[in-house]
Design an enzyme around this catalytic site. Structure first.
Site, PDB file in Angstrom:
ATOM      1  N   ASP A 166      40.633  32.523  48.434  1.00 57.28           N
ATOM      2  CA  ASP A 166      40.588  31.122  47.816  1.00 57.28           C
ATOM      3  C   ASP A 166      40.361  29.888  48.773  1.00 57.28           C
ATOM      4  O   ASP A 166      40.828  30.083  49.912  1.00 57.28           O
ATOM      5  CB  ASP A 166      41.832  31.014  46.952  1.00 57.28           C
ATOM      6  CG  ASP A 166      41.646  29.976  45.737  1.00 57.28           C
ATOM      7  OD1 ASP A 166      41.442  30.750  44.436  1.00 57.28           O
ATOM      8  OD2 ASP A 166      41.304  28.717  45.846  1.00 57.28           O
TER       9      ASP A 166
ATOM     10  N   ASP B 195      36.262  29.187  52.025  1.00 50.46           N
ATOM     11  CA  ASP B 195      35.097  28.518  50.921  1.00 50.46           C
ATOM     12  C   ASP B 195      34.035  29.616  50.596  1.00 50.46           C
ATOM     13  O   ASP B 195      33.287  29.730  51.606  1.00 50.46           O
ATOM     14  CB  ASP B 195      34.681  27.363  51.438  1.00 50.46           C
ATOM     15  CG  ASP B 195      33.721  26.762  50.184  1.00 50.46           C
ATOM     16  OD1 ASP B 195      33.294  27.199  49.503  1.00 50.46           O
ATOM     17  OD2 ASP B 195      33.664  25.269  50.492  1.00 50.46           O
TER      18      ASP B 195
ATOM     19  N   ASN C 178      34.828  35.972  41.316  1.00 53.17           N
ATOM     20  CA  ASN C 178      35.326  35.129  40.346  1.00 53.17           C
ATOM     21  C   ASN C 178      35.532  33.781  40.633  1.00 53.17           C
ATOM     22  O   ASN C 178      35.422  32.847  39.333  1.00 53.17           O
ATOM     23  CB  ASN C 178      36.982  35.662  40.124  1.00 53.17           C
ATOM     24  CG  ASN C 178      37.740  34.813  39.231  1.00 53.17           C
ATOM     25  OD1 ASN C 178      37.637  34.583  37.997  1.00 53.17           O
ATOM     26  ND2 ASN C 178      38.565  34.005  39.892  1.00 53.17           N
TER      27      ASN C 178
ATOM     28  N   TYR D   5      26.479  24.510  34.760  1.00 59.67           N
ATOM     29  CA  TYR D   5      27.270  25.529  34.519  1.00 59.67           C
ATOM     30  C   TYR D   5      26.854  26.552  33.854  1.00 59.67           C
ATOM     31  O   TYR D   5      26.688  27.681  34.434  1.00 59.67           O
ATOM     32  CB  TYR D   5      28.720  25.168  33.945  1.00 59.67           C
ATOM     33  CG  TYR D   5      29.677  26.031  33.726  1.00 59.67           C
ATOM     34  CD1 TYR D   5      30.350  26.627  34.692  1.00 59.67           C
ATOM     35  CD2 TYR D   5      29.817  26.591  32.448  1.00 59.67           C
ATOM     36  CE1 TYR D   5      31.430  27.583  34.505  1.00 59.67           C
ATOM     37  CE2 TYR D   5      30.930  27.791  32.283  1.00 59.67           C
ATOM     38  CZ  TYR D   5      31.528  28.231  33.307  1.00 59.67           C
ATOM     39  OH  TYR D   5      32.532  29.199  33.254  1.00 59.67           O
TER      40      TYR D   5
ATOM     41  N   LYS E 292      25.724  30.266  35.238  1.00 57.13           N
ATOM     42  CA  LYS E 292      26.280  31.542  34.887  1.00 57.13           C
ATOM     43  C   LYS E 292      24.958  32.425  34.216  1.00 57.13           C
ATOM     44  O   LYS E 292      25.249  33.653  34.059  1.00 57.13           O
ATOM     45  CB  LYS E 292      27.162  31.285  33.665  1.00 57.13           C
ATOM     46  CG  LYS E 292      28.489  30.416  34.360  1.00 57.13           C
ATOM     47  CD  LYS E 292      29.140  31.425  35.238  1.00 57.13           C
ATOM     48  CE  LYS E 292      30.446  31.006  35.632  1.00 57.13           C
ATOM     49  NZ  LYS E 292      31.280  31.830  36.475  1.00 57.13           N
TER      50      LYS E 292
HETATM   51  N1  LIG Z   1      38.599  29.718  31.810  1.00 62.53           N
HETATM   52  C1  LIG Z   1      37.595  30.005  30.943  1.00 62.53           C
HETATM   53  O1  LIG Z   1      37.739  29.795  29.821  1.00 62.53           O
HETATM   54  C2  LIG Z   1      36.397  30.572  31.568  1.00 62.53           C
HETATM   55  C3  LIG Z   1      35.388  30.823  30.614  1.00 62.53           C
HETATM   56  C4  LIG Z   1      34.401  31.527  31.292  1.00 62.53           C
HETATM   57  C5  LIG Z   1      34.168  31.797  32.238  1.00 62.53           C
HETATM   58  N2  LIG Z   1      35.216  31.502  33.391  1.00 62.53           N
HETATM   59  C6  LIG Z   1      34.981  31.831  34.687  1.00 62.53           C
HETATM   60  O2  LIG Z   1      36.135  32.557  35.187  1.00 62.53           O
HETATM   61  C7  LIG Z   1      36.261  32.088  36.597  1.00 62.53           C
HETATM   62  C8  LIG Z   1      37.774  31.876  36.873  1.00 62.53           C
HETATM   63  O3  LIG Z   1      37.946  30.556  35.897  1.00 62.53           O
HETATM   64  P1  LIG Z   1      39.470  30.059  35.795  1.00 62.53           P
HETATM   65  O4  LIG Z   1      39.265  29.409  34.526  1.00 62.53           O
HETATM   66  O5  LIG Z   1      40.738  30.938  36.438  1.00 62.53           O
HETATM   67  O6  LIG Z   1      39.282  28.754  36.932  1.00 62.53           O
HETATM   68  P2  LIG Z   1      40.472  28.150  38.083  1.00 62.53           P
HETATM   69  O7  LIG Z   1      39.913  26.894  38.203  1.00 62.53           O
HETATM   70  O8  LIG Z   1      41.828  28.232  37.236  1.00 62.53           O
HETATM   71  O9  LIG Z   1      40.406  29.137  39.201  1.00 62.53           O
HETATM   72  C9  LIG Z   1      39.123  28.970  39.969  1.00 62.53           C
HETATM   73  C10 LIG Z   1      39.777  29.362  41.346  1.00 62.53           C
HETATM   74  O10 LIG Z   1      38.605  29.481  42.390  1.00 62.53           O
HETATM   75  C11 LIG Z   1      38.774  28.794  43.472  1.00 62.53           C
HETATM   76  N3  LIG Z   1      37.664  28.429  44.037  1.00 62.53           N
HETATM   77  C12 LIG Z   1      36.742  27.443  43.358  1.00 62.53           C
HETATM   78  N4  LIG Z   1      35.688  27.363  44.008  1.00 62.53           N
HETATM   79  C13 LIG Z   1      35.803  28.022  45.234  1.00 62.53           C
HETATM   80  C14 LIG Z   1      35.064  28.167  46.450  1.00 62.53           C
HETATM   81  N5  LIG Z   1      33.815  27.677  46.831  1.00 62.53           N
HETATM   82  N6  LIG Z   1      35.558  29.016  47.337  1.00 62.53           N
HETATM   83  C15 LIG Z   1      36.813  29.943  47.329  1.00 62.53           C
HETATM   84  N7  LIG Z   1      37.597  29.449  45.898  1.00 62.53           N
HETATM   85  C16 LIG Z   1      37.129  28.832  45.052  1.00 62.53           C
HETATM   86  C17 LIG Z   1      39.573  27.539  43.007  1.00 62.53           C
HETATM   87  O11 LIG Z   1      40.685  27.408  44.160  1.00 62.53           O
HETATM   88  C18 LIG Z   1      40.817  28.365  42.227  1.00 62.53           C
HETATM   89  O12 LIG Z   1      41.929  28.847  42.460  1.00 62.53           O
HETATM   90  C19 LIG Z   1      35.205  31.065  37.030  1.00 62.53           C
HETATM   91  O13 LIG Z   1      34.096  31.919  37.736  1.00 62.53           O
HETATM   92  C20 LIG Z   1      34.859  30.521  35.587  1.00 62.53           C
HETATM   93  O14 LIG Z   1      33.560  30.092  35.567  1.00 62.53           O
HETATM   94  C21 LIG Z   1      36.277  31.140  32.946  1.00 62.53           C
END
Ligand SMILES: NC(=O)c1ccc[n+]([C@@H]2O[C@H](COP(=O)([O-])OP(=O)(O)OC[C@H]3O[C@@H](n4cnc5c(N)ncnc54)[C@H](O)[C@@H]3O)[C@@H](O)[C@H]2O)c1
Length: 270
Positions: A47, A73, A100, A163, A167
């Site tokens: 992360d 990153d 993820n 976004y 995706k």
């Molecule tokens: N929550 C939802 O409803 C939802 C729906 C569809 C898809 N998603 C996808 O699921 C995944 C996780 O979503 P979430 O809701 O848990 O998000 P979140 O923001 O809670 O967690 C994302 C994590 O990724 C880390 N991160 C972001 N950019 C980064 C980078 N460049 N390098 C390293 N780490 C990085 C952040 O620090 C964070 O800890 C994402 O790809 C999101 O698009 C989420």
């Protein structure tokens, strides 16, 4: 089968897979890490948020040497090779990758600058491309890559231009990599979450009635998903139980993309 004995059931038993989960410190990524650790896997949790990752490590201290953390990153082009090297050095030969890490929430095209566009595409799609390419180079003995797509990359939804485009790109890339590299033993699949309760969405679930109406009321199962709901599907696709599955985009969305659900249909009928 070509006349040989069918041993495909043996592949369902994969003791202790080893691999990388990006964006693991929070939300869905943490849920996925918990599932893989519970199943005896070794996990390099990556992360870019160092503090969140430290707290994550404290929460999962019981995993012992099967959990290792790396602040990185994933948009930095030098990191994929470094992360696989780190995984090999600390845990062993990597055979799974979960892409993820992502940046959610966005705006419609007229409210999106070029800078914002590039940022969304780089985090949500560019990093998935570079990590996946590295996975093919590294997983000489085979493995599985599971990408996090989104239902908003499968159908049009309002106010999420960069976004959704990123995706949709993840979905195309997943299928394309599956076509090119499955015969080398690396399977590529994606899970496409619906509306999941995570730190990225908590505020909107509380305050945005329109969004909850569109995403929860219009899903047959009528609730937000949990990180555990997503983790089950990700683990299945990474595991030997899915050894004949590649190039699949699996919606885990309470039925949202499969239906045009009308929540008050019964009332209308009387
Ligand atoms: N929550 C939802 O409803 C939802 C729906 C569809 C898809 N998603 C996808 O699921 C995944 C996780 O979503 P979430 O809701 O848990 O998000 P979140 O923001 O809670 O967690 C994302 C994590 O990724 C880390 N991160 C972001 N950019 C980064 C980078 N460049 N390098 C390293 N780490 C990085 C952040 O620090 C964070 O800890 C994402 O790809 C999101 O698009 C989420």
């Amino acid at each position: 089968m070509t006349g040989q004995q069918d041993n495909s059931h043996d592949r369902a038993i994969v003791p202790g897979m080893i691999g990388i989960i990006t964006g693991a410190a929070s939300g869905i990524g943490e849920g996925i890490a918990i599932k893989f650790l519970q199943m005896g896997c070794s996990v390099l949790a990556v992360d870019m948020n160092a503090e969140a990752l430290e707290r994550f490590q404290e929460r999962h201290i019981n995993a012992g040497s099967r959990l290792s953390c790396a602040t990185a990153d994933v948009t930095d082009e030098t990191n994929p090779a470094k992360l696989f090297a780190l995984c090999r050095e600390r845990l062993g030969e990597p055979n799974f990758l979960v892409n993820n890490a992502g940046l959610g929430s966005a705006k419609a095209a007229l409210e999106t600058s070029d800078e914002t566009w590039h940022r969304y595409i780089d985090i949500n799609l560019g990093s998935v491309f570079r990590m996946s390419r590295q996975a093919v180079l590294e997983m000489k003995n085979g493995g599985a890559v599971v990408n996090l797509a989104s239902v908003w990359g499968m159908v049009g939804f309002r106010g999420t231009a960069p976004y959704s485009a990123a995706k949709a790109g993840v979905i195309g890339l997943t299928r394309q990599m599956a076509a090119d590299y499955s015969r080398q033993g690396v399977r590529f699949n994606a899970v496409s979450p619906g509306f999941i309760a995570t730190p990225a969405t908590f505020e909107r679930i509380k305050s945005n009635r329109w969004l909850v109406g569109a995403m929860v009321d219009q899903a047959p199962l009528g609730r937000t998903g949990t990180p555990a709901d997503i983790a089950e599907a990700v683990y299945f696709l990474a595991s030997g139980a899915a050894s004949f599955i590649t190039g699949v985009i699996l919606p885990v969305d309470g039925g949202w993309t499969a239906t045009h659900y009308a929540p008050d249909l019964e009332e209308q009928a009387v």
